[in-house]
Design a protein around this motif. Structure first.
Motif: not given
Length: 393
Positions: A173-191
């Motif tokens: 918002a500070a850059y007058d932009c939006k974070i895109v909805e529906g994007v998930l950051s996931h934990q990674l595990k083996q495979f």
């Protein structure tokens, strides 16, 4: 302790061998990204660049653990994608596609590598031009990058996933932009490229995730996508989807011969991690994939779009939550940015000033930037900080 118990016990970052495999995968994917960025020139065919990125990862990982007694799986963990301008993600076309890059295109490069199932992913935004990036393009790249720098400092043991979601939206918002909805950051595990602990990019009533706290020895793929538009991407054409992942918990007896053939090939060659339909015979794949997707045997990664004229930037990195602090293992330097906005918000400045190393309890505030050997990622964060905080001259 049985071998099984020992293996189970050592599959996180408390095992130096696991750390080495993550870092080796990261080194390869960083080099692959470097190669792909160099090839992003006007008139370059997108499919050729995607193929080159994947081929490099296959070749480099193929040279590792050749003499290991135990068979060690290794290779592409996420196919190379080049998503241009208002295309948000997952564009990795079939061989017959003729799309080319043009001068001024904003290209999101997304790719992943694994060694023995230990995955390093990265995404980077590059504009096909020489000289600094300016205007809205600079704003959206700065939004994604600054949000990524803030996320790096908040994805740490003791913090919660919700803290990160709120912070990255504030930065955009500070850059007058939006974070895109529906994007998930996931934990990674083996495979496992999409572990159960997730960070939601934007909280909304339709998408809910469980509250989670980050813990030592975990690994995360932190995924930030920012847009100059509304941040509500749409699927325009299902036929453009080329990346799929086997849904291992689903079974169904396929009716069509073509579907059974393709599904058998997928089970043999890509049993767990995402793959591109380019790796399958094109005509047969087109026929067979539809039935597999319709019966939930495959999870599609659709190509999504913002509105024409919108710009979308993507930064993704892999971070190891080590006992001595956070170690960002994938990154690539950005082009020079001249954003029209500056960061004046004291809370965002305070987040950016946080160190990424852990201070043992009892000391005062530790004023330390990022780890020296992470010059690429760290210098970029600080350079960005300087350019955004220094104001437009």
């Amino acid at each position: 302790m049985s071998d099984d118990e020992r293996e189970e016990k050592e599959l996180d970052l408390s095992s130096s061998e696991v750390v080495t495999k993550y870092k080796s995968a990261a080194e390869i994917v960083n080099k692959a990204l470097q190669l792909v960025v160099k090839e992003c020139k006007p008139k370059a065919k997108i499919v050729d660049i995607c193929e080159m990125g994947d081929a490099f990862i296959r070749e480099q990982t193929g040279n590792m653990y050749k003499n290991s007694k135990k068979k060690i799986e290794r290779g592409v963990a996420f196919p190379t994608c080049l998503s241009v301008n208002n295309t948000v993600c997952h564009f990795s076309p079939l061989a017959s596609d003729t799309s080319e890059l043009e001068e001024g295109d904003m290209v999101k490069i997304d790719m992943g590598c694994h060694i023995d199932g230990f995955i390093a992913v990265v995404a980077h935004t590059h504009v096909v031009q020489s000289g600094p990036i300016t205007g809205k393009q600079a704003d959206v790249v700065a939004a994604a990058n600054t949000a990524a720098e803030v996320a790096l400092r908040l994805v740490r043991p003791g913090k919660k996933n919700k803290d990160v979601s709120d912070a990255i939206q504030k930065v955009a918002a500070a850059y007058d932009c939006k974070i895109v909805e529906g994007v998930l950051s996931h934990q990674l595990k083996q495979f496992v490229i999409d572990g159960n602990k997730v960070i939601l990019s934007v909280s909304n009533p339709d998408t809910r995730v469980d509250d989670a706290e980050f813990e030592e020895n975990e690994v995360y793929a932190v995924d930030i996508v920012a847009s100059t538009g509304e941040g509500k991407p749409k699927l325009l054409d299902e036929k453009q989807t080329t990346i799929y992942k086997r849904a291992v918990d689903k079974n169904y007896h396929l009716k069509m011969k073509a579907s059974r053939f393709i599904f058998s090939e997928i089970n043999q060659r890509f049993p767990i991690l995402p793959f591109t339909a380019r790796a399958l015979e094109e005509k047969r794949a087109r026929l067979g994939l539809v039935e597999c997707v319709n019966h939930d045997l495959l999870q599609p990664y659709p190509v999504l779009y913002e509105k024409p004229g919108d710009y979308v930037a993507h930064i993704k990195f892999t971070v190891l939550l080590m006992p001595n602090g956070s170690d960002r293992i994938t990154s690539h330097p950005l082009q020079e940015l001249q954003p029209t906005k500056t960061i004046d918000d004291p809370e965002i400045k305070a987040w950016l000033a946080l160190g990424t190393k852990t201070k043992k309890k009892g000391g005062g505030k530790k004023k330390k930037g990022k780890k020296g050997d992470k010059a690429e990622g760290g210098a970029e964060g600080e350079a960005m900080d300087a350019s955004t905080n220094g104001g437009a001259s």
